[in-house]
Design an enzyme around this catalytic site. Structure first.
Site, PDB file in Angstrom:
ATOM      1  N   GLU A  56     -59.294  60.581  25.008  1.00  0.00           N
ATOM      2  CA  GLU A  56     -59.007  59.617  23.691  1.00  0.00           C
ATOM      3  C   GLU A  56     -58.308  58.358  24.203  1.00  0.00           C
ATOM      4  O   GLU A  56     -57.571  58.310  24.951  1.00  0.00           O
ATOM      5  CB  GLU A  56     -57.957  60.364  22.886  1.00  0.00           C
ATOM      6  N   HIS A 108     -56.383  72.051  19.459  1.00  0.00           N
ATOM      7  CA  HIS A 108     -55.866  70.585  18.983  1.00  0.00           C
ATOM      8  C   HIS A 108     -54.712  71.060  17.827  1.00  0.00           C
ATOM      9  O   HIS A 108     -55.008  70.525  16.789  1.00  0.00           O
ATOM     10  CB  HIS A 108     -56.924  69.913  18.484  1.00  0.00           C
ATOM     11  N   GLU A 115     -55.173  61.789   9.739  1.00  0.00           N
ATOM     12  CA  GLU A 115     -54.222  61.204  10.805  1.00  0.00           C
ATOM     13  C   GLU A 115     -52.756  62.003  10.628  1.00  0.00           C
ATOM     14  O   GLU A 115     -51.790  61.498  10.553  1.00  0.00           O
ATOM     15  CB  GLU A 115     -53.877  59.891  10.703  1.00  0.00           C
ATOM     16  N   TRP A 116     -52.857  63.383  10.627  1.00  0.00           N
ATOM     17  CA  TRP A 116     -51.595  64.247  10.580  1.00  0.00           C
ATOM     18  C   TRP A 116     -50.565  63.785   9.756  1.00  0.00           C
ATOM     19  O   TRP A 116     -50.891  63.272   8.406  1.00  0.00           O
ATOM     20  CB  TRP A 116     -50.958  64.236  11.907  1.00  0.00           C
ATOM     21  N   TYR A 129     -53.046  55.194  24.532  1.00  0.00           N
ATOM     22  CA  TYR A 129     -53.321  54.380  23.359  1.00  0.00           C
ATOM     23  C   TYR A 129     -52.575  52.958  23.479  1.00  0.00           C
ATOM     24  O   TYR A 129     -53.006  51.964  23.073  1.00  0.00           O
ATOM     25  CB  TYR A 129     -52.596  54.971  22.111  1.00  0.00           C
ATOM     26  N   ARG A 185     -66.576  64.977  21.809  1.00  0.00           N
ATOM     27  CA  ARG A 185     -65.319  65.864  21.953  1.00  0.00           C
ATOM     28  C   ARG A 185     -64.959  66.464  20.611  1.00  0.00           C
ATOM     29  O   ARG A 185     -64.566  65.559  19.782  1.00  0.00           O
ATOM     30  CB  ARG A 185     -64.403  65.114  22.958  1.00  0.00           C
ATOM     31  N   GLN A 211     -58.636  67.653  11.659  1.00  0.00           N
ATOM     32  CA  GLN A 211     -58.460  66.302  11.238  1.00  0.00           C
ATOM     33  C   GLN A 211     -59.979  66.071  10.397  1.00  0.00           C
ATOM     34  O   GLN A 211     -59.928  65.127   9.805  1.00  0.00           O
ATOM     35  CB  GLN A 211     -58.305  65.310  12.223  1.00  0.00           C
ATOM     36  N   TRP A 260     -61.525  57.444  20.537  1.00  0.00           N
ATOM     37  CA  TRP A 260     -60.851  58.024  19.343  1.00  0.00           C
ATOM     38  C   TRP A 260     -60.875  56.890  18.147  1.00  0.00           C
ATOM     39  O   TRP A 260     -60.307  55.999  18.317  1.00  0.00           O
ATOM     40  CB  TRP A 260     -59.276  58.483  19.475  1.00  0.00           C
ATOM     41  N   ASN A 297     -55.290  61.100  27.577  1.00  0.00           N
ATOM     42  CA  ASN A 297     -55.398  60.445  26.553  1.00  0.00           C
ATOM     43  C   ASN A 297     -54.184  59.325  26.326  1.00  0.00           C
ATOM     44  O   ASN A 297     -52.981  59.635  26.778  1.00  0.00           O
ATOM     45  CB  ASN A 297     -54.681  61.234  25.158  1.00  0.00           C
ATOM     46  N   ASN A 353     -55.052  70.155  23.602  1.00  0.00           N
ATOM     47  CA  ASN A 353     -54.883  68.551  23.475  1.00  0.00           C
ATOM     48  C   ASN A 353     -53.444  68.316  23.378  1.00  0.00           C
ATOM     49  O   ASN A 353     -52.563  69.102  22.441  1.00  0.00           O
ATOM     50  CB  ASN A 353     -55.557  68.200  22.235  1.00  0.00           C
ATOM     51  N   GLU A 354     -52.862  67.521  24.292  1.00  0.00           N
ATOM     52  CA  GLU A 354     -51.521  67.028  24.295  1.00  0.00           C
ATOM     53  C   GLU A 354     -50.478  68.081  24.052  1.00  0.00           C
ATOM     54  O   GLU A 354     -49.855  68.065  22.724  1.00  0.00           O
ATOM     55  CB  GLU A 354     -51.457  65.848  23.052  1.00  0.00           C
TER      56      GLU A 354
END
Ligand code: GBH
Length: 479
Positions: free
Chosen positions: A381, A123, A438-439, A312, A77, A20, A431, A310, A169-170
């Site tokens: 995050e 990630h 952003e992917w 949101y 991180r 990213q 984050w 993580n 990650n995730e």
């Protein structure tokens, strides 16, 4: 009355991920990752962009460190691009010394600046070479060996300067977004309009299992060969958002809320803390969910020194009263943003899936803490995009009051969880340090506390939220 607070040594800072922010995708011998390949397929990324330049952190990392210093961050991180370090990726493939040196320098400079490095090994940017060679994450035997070798290269190279390792990650995102709906690399799905390959009914469950096993294998190596001399801790980061029933009167919706948390979080958390998959998943998925062999269970159970969290937002959950479809990965339910009365769970942001719900943060972290026996938790995050931020002028973007409020509300909720609910949370990474790639959303959606001028040489301008975080912590950390 006790005031909600954090202890003196609370570790706070900012997070990013290699693909990213780094750019420099062909520099100094980096090999391609599945994200380079995915971005080249027309229609996969909203604005047709890729990580080719991103924030240019491969070259501008000194500016990132400067920024962290200026913001008073205690920790940073970031993640390693595996194909920068081992261009093809495999255990017998050569290490790219220049690529490795980038991370050695980054860590040295962070430590010199008094900033604690928190390193994520993976990630999402798997070396394309491993995907091509044996199907990457689908091949447990080959993949685990290659991942462990990569982890070992990093433990050796960064050594005792790194005290916090995150294996993955995730994994939910790699599994579901990568192998069920095909929204993320490598884009596998049963939907033949989107991909010529993939089986959404099986592949995500295989990939999730393989990630857990590889995580466990890397943790074993760290604990047996490095932990004692390097003195660090190692764990995995899981994503998940709080759930509220669509109809609070409905027993089915209330049950579905718990099931959703199990399908999102306990899919990975239960094997690590309890040595098995949740019953709700076994019941719905049957033998499509891999069985635990004694050998794999021994690697995975008990493999977290800490829980990386993580989160949101939150969702309203509505039960689906019919048998689950084979491609369902939610737990046979609908994820909604409005409840039965049409009430939104939170305000709109630029991300269609994200509406802030700070009280959900407190409830979720308590849920995790209770389910897993009060583990040490690091929030790795948490943050938000802002509706139409990218359409605003630079001056307007820098005045991101919406994001400031998000951090105020969420940090307050977190401090309450620590002080009043007995949650053992030791750190928080916002984050993200920078606006970045952003992917599948490309650069349209900004998550940074720092504005990155993509037309102006990726110059960094801290937004109001960047400075606010330190001030919020200043108020919440005990003197
Ligand atoms: C994090 O994932 C990532 O770790 C980070 O790289 C990323 O930049 C950041 O979030 C912001 O997005 O579209 O309905 O399928 C957050 C977890 C889980 C959030 C999947 C988006 C997609 C929901 N993500 N979710 S949907």
């Amino acid at each position: 009355m006790t005031k909600a607070s954090f202890p003196k040594d609370f570790l706070w800072g900012f997070a990013t991920a290699s693909y990213q922010i780094e750019g420099g995708i062909k520099d100094d011998g980096r090999g391609p990752s599945i994200w380079d390949t995915f971005c080249d397929i027309p229609g996969k990324i909203a604005d047709g962009s890729s990580g080719v330049t991103a924030c240019d952190s491969y070259h501008q990392y000194p500016a990132d460190i400067e920024l962290l210093k200026q913001l008073g961050a205690k920790a940073y991180r970031f993640s390693i691009s595996w194909s920068r370090v081992i261009p093809v990726g495999g255990r017998d493939d050569p290490v790219n010394e220049k690529g490795l040196q980038y991370y050695v320098t980054l860590v040295d400079e962070l430590v010199k600046a008094g900033i604690e490095p928190m390193v994520t090994l993976f990630h999402w940017d798997l070396p394309q070479g491993l995907h091509d060679r044996y199907g990457g994450l689908l091949n447990k035997e080959e993949y685990t060996k290659d991942y462990v070798r990569f982890a070992r290269v990093m433990f050796e190279a960064l050594g005792e300067k790194v005290k916090f390792w995150i294996t993955y990650n995730e994994p939910w995102c790699s599994s579901v977004l990568g192998y069920s709906i095909g929204q993320f690399a490598p884009g596998h799905t049963s939907d033949r309009k989107k991909s010529p390959v993939g089986d959404s009914s099986r592949e995500p469950w295989t990939v999730g299992h393989n990630i857990l096993v590889a995580h466990g294998a890397a943790v074993k190596v760290y604990r047996e060969e490095y932990k004692q001399k390097q003195g660090g801790v190692i764990g995995i980061t899981l994503n998940g958002d709080w759930t509220e029933p669509w109809d609070p009167e409905s027993k089915e919706d209330i049950e579905a809320c718990e099931r959703k948390l199990e399908f999102a979080i306990s899919w990975f958390g239960d094997p690590i803390y309890h040595g098995k998959y949740p019953d709700s998943m076994r019941k719905q998925l049957g033998d499509r969910l891999p069985e635990w062999t004694e050998e794999d269970r021994a690697l995975v159970q008990g493999s977290n020194d800490f829980y990386g969290m993580n989160t949101y937002c939150a969702n309203y959950i509505k039960n689906i009263p019919h048998p689950a479809k084979p491609e369902d990965f939610t737990g046979n339910l609908e994820l909604l943003l409005e409840n039965k009365d049409g009430k939104s769970i939170g305000e709109l942001t630029q991300s269609p899936w994200l509406r802030p719900y700070p009280q959900g943060f407190r409830k979720l972290i308590k849920w995790i803490s209770d389910r897993y026996g009060k583990p040490i938790i690091y929030v790795t995050e948490n943050g938000t995009s802002v509706l139409a931020e990218n359409d605003k002028t630079k001056e307007e973007i820098l005045n991101d009051d919406f994001r400031v409020k998000y951090f105020e509300d969420h940090l307050q909720a977190l401090a309450e969880a620590r002080t009043f609910d007995g949650v053992d949370v030791r750190g928080y990474m916002a984050w993200s340090l920078l606006d970045n790639f952003e992917w599948a959303e490309g650069y349209e959606t900004r998550f940074g506390v720092t504005y990155v001028d993509y037309e102006g040489g990726q110059k960094r301008y801290p937004k109001k939220s960047a400075k606010a975080i330190g001030q919020i912590f200043d108020k919440l950390i005990e003197k």
